[in-house]
Scaffold this motif. Structure first.
Motif, PDB file in Angstrom:
ATOM      1  N   LEU A 321      24.077  12.808  40.272  1.00 21.37           N
ATOM      2  CA  LEU A 321      23.019  11.830  40.501  1.00 21.37           C
ATOM      3  C   LEU A 321      21.990  11.831  39.376  1.00 21.37           C
ATOM      4  O   LEU A 321      21.433  10.779  39.033  1.00 21.37           O
ATOM      5  N   PHE A 322      21.702  13.010  38.784  1.00 18.45           N
ATOM      6  CA  PHE A 322      20.746  13.069  37.673  1.00 18.45           C
ATOM      7  C   PHE A 322      21.155  12.100  36.560  1.00 18.45           C
ATOM      8  O   PHE A 322      20.369  11.258  36.119  1.00 18.45           O
ATOM      9  N   PHE A 323      22.365  12.238  36.105  1.00 23.50           N
ATOM     10  CA  PHE A 323      22.814  11.439  34.970  1.00 23.50           C
ATOM     11  C   PHE A 323      23.101   9.981  35.375  1.00 23.50           C
ATOM     12  O   PHE A 323      22.899   9.063  34.585  1.00 23.50           O
ATOM     13  N   LEU A 324      23.534   9.799  36.608  1.00 22.06           N
ATOM     14  CA  LEU A 324      23.775   8.435  37.080  1.00 22.06           C
ATOM     15  C   LEU A 324      22.456   7.666  37.176  1.00 22.06           C
ATOM     16  O   LEU A 324      22.351   6.511  36.736  1.00 22.06           O
ATOM     17  N   PHE A 325      21.436   8.321  37.718  1.00 20.58           N
ATOM     18  CA  PHE A 325      20.120   7.686  37.827  1.00 20.58           C
ATOM     19  C   PHE A 325      19.500   7.450  36.456  1.00 20.58           C
ATOM     20  O   PHE A 325      18.826   6.449  36.244  1.00 20.58           O
ATOM     21  N   GLU A 326      19.728   8.370  35.546  1.00 15.59           N
ATOM     22  CA  GLU A 326      19.146   8.214  34.207  1.00 15.59           C
ATOM     23  C   GLU A 326      19.705   6.965  33.512  1.00 15.59           C
ATOM     24  O   GLU A 326      18.959   6.163  32.950  1.00 15.59           O
ATOM     25  N   GLY A 327      21.032   6.810  33.560  1.00 13.77           N
ATOM     26  CA  GLY A 327      21.635   5.623  32.942  1.00 13.77           C
ATOM     27  C   GLY A 327      21.222   4.348  33.646  1.00 13.77           C
ATOM     28  O   GLY A 327      20.958   3.320  33.000  1.00 13.77           O
ATOM     29  N   THR A 328      21.132   4.399  34.980  1.00 15.03           N
ATOM     30  CA  THR A 328      20.737   3.216  35.735  1.00 15.03           C
ATOM     31  C   THR A 328      19.288   2.836  35.449  1.00 15.03           C
ATOM     32  O   THR A 328      18.952   1.651  35.316  1.00 15.03           O
ATOM     33  N   LEU A 329      18.410   3.851  35.332  1.00 21.06           N
ATOM     34  CA  LEU A 329      17.004   3.579  35.042  1.00 21.06           C
ATOM     35  C   LEU A 329      16.837   2.964  33.655  1.00 21.06           C
ATOM     36  O   LEU A 329      16.060   2.018  33.474  1.00 21.06           O
TER      37      LEU A 329
END
Length: 399
Positions: A321-329
């Motif tokens: 989720l850390f990296f998924l949220f970072e790319g999405t943000l």
């Protein structure tokens, strides 16, 4: 780690590599801006053309000589064995539900008034033309309801023609010479402006029988039917077809409703809007590749950090989720910036070029931001899964 800790961790990571984050968001921003700008211009053009096309109303039916048709529009008299006549128009006028039947002939001729001469577009029409096409007379009157075959030599001037031929006096009652025919002015139309490129003010209206003689034609170019509001177009078309079949003996004519023309026009313009939006979508594809690349590099650069997080209790799902949220943000921020840039560019274009129609529906804005979010999620999935699968001990050892 609770949600706010995760959000702080992600934003800190983005701020730590501002240049990478800026360039990543820039790719999405350019793509979204291009999509918004191009689709706004396409949607604006579609609305403009449809608005222009429906100025005459939607309960109109056009009848053209000849059976050959393409895309709902007649090709004219090609292949016709019997031309449309003034008698056909008179017969159609008597059908139930029909309020007006307007014979139509168009051509160009030299018009002379005193010492002023101009070559303008002429329309040979019937006395109901102004009502059928929602046009208004500014002064005088429109053509009187004379017998179609013996109509008097009266003309009605367009607004611009009146200013060109009679700039300093009232034209009503004055005589003009149209080709080899003299005529008397009985009316002046209100300004209508340009419609689909045709200047409706730079024209002159005369009885259809006079136009047939002037242009040496045997038949009409078109008969336009105005039918009653609320009447079924299909029933009116069927009645018209039955009458003309009885008169002509065969179907040597083409009937096109206004709705058919609008449907074809709308589909063509809709395809144009989709096409220009797809061009902007190429930039979004490039932006998604940028996010994927940057997130992949981020995983490799932060391997030790990932190992430390796993060592203090972070789960695979949390790392994912850390990296998924970072790319999405990053994608969401880039999309928001692109929305603003696209809207500002569209507004500026319309401001400096008022004739270019621009319209940005809210649905486009919402859809564009959702597309940006989807791109961020899809481009981040593989790097995020790669980070979540790292072995904690191997990750710490790489530090």
């Amino acid at each position: 780690m609770d949600f706010f800790d995760q959000l702080q961790f992600i934003t800190t990571s983005i701020r730590a590599k501002r240049l990478h984050s800026f360039l990543t968001g820039l790719g999405i921003a350019v793509g979204i801006a291009a999509v918004i700008l191009l689709t706004s211009m396409g949607e604006g053009l579609q609305r403009f053309v449809l608005a222009e096309f429906t100025q005459f109303g939607t309960n109109l039916i056009a009848i053209n000589p000849g059976k050959v048709t393409t895309m709902g529009t007649s090709l004219g008299v090609i292949g016709s064995e019997r031309l449309l006549t003034l008698e056909d128009a008179d017969a159609l006028r008597g059908l139930p539900g029909i309020e007006a039947a307007v014979p139509m002939i168009q051509g160009n001729a030299e018009v002379k008034a005193g010492n002023r001469t101009r070559r303008i577009t002429l329309y040979g029409v019937g006395p109901e033309m102004d009502r059928a096409f929602r046009m208004r007379v500014q002064s005088g009157r429109f053509l009187p309801p004379d017998d179609a075959r013996t109509a008097r030599a009266f003309v009605v001037l367009g607004h611009k023609v009146r200013q060109e031929l009679f700039p300093d006096r009232n034209p009503l009652g004055e005589r003009v010479q149209i080709g080899n025919q003299p005529a008397r002015v009985i009316g002046v139309m209100e300004s209508k402006g340009q419609i689909l490129g045709f200047d409706m003010d730079d024209t002159l209206y005369l009885p259809a029988v006079r136009a047939l003689d002037l242009f040496n034609r045997d038949g009409l170019m078109e008969i336009d039917i105005l039918y009653r509001e609320g009447a079924e177009a299909s029933e009116v078309v069927a009645a018209i077809k039955r009458l003309l079949l009885a008169r002509h003996g065969q179907e040597d004519f083409t009937i096109t409703t206004q709705q058919q023309m609008l449907d074809v026009l709308g589909s063509v313009l809709g395809m144009l809007t989709v096409a220009v939006g797809a061009l902007g979508g190429i930039s979004l594809l490039v932006g998604s590749v940028g996010i994927f690349t940057v997130m992949t590099i981020a995983v490799r650069e932060r391997t030790g950090e990932i190992g430390l997080l796993r060592a203090i209790g972070a789960t695979k799902a949390q790392i994912l989720l850390f990296f998924l949220f970072e790319g999405t943000l990053l994608s969401a921020l880039g999309g928001a910036a692109g929305l603003g840039a696209g809207f500002v560019c569209a507004t500026l274009i319309h401001f400096f070029v008022p004739l270019l129609p621009v319209h940005t529906p809210w649905t486009f804005i919402v859809l564009a931001e959702l597309v940006a979010l989807a791109i961020g999620i899809l481009a981040s999935i593989l790097p995020a899964r790669q980070a979540a699968r790292l072995n904690p001990l191997e990750a710490l050892r790489s530090e």
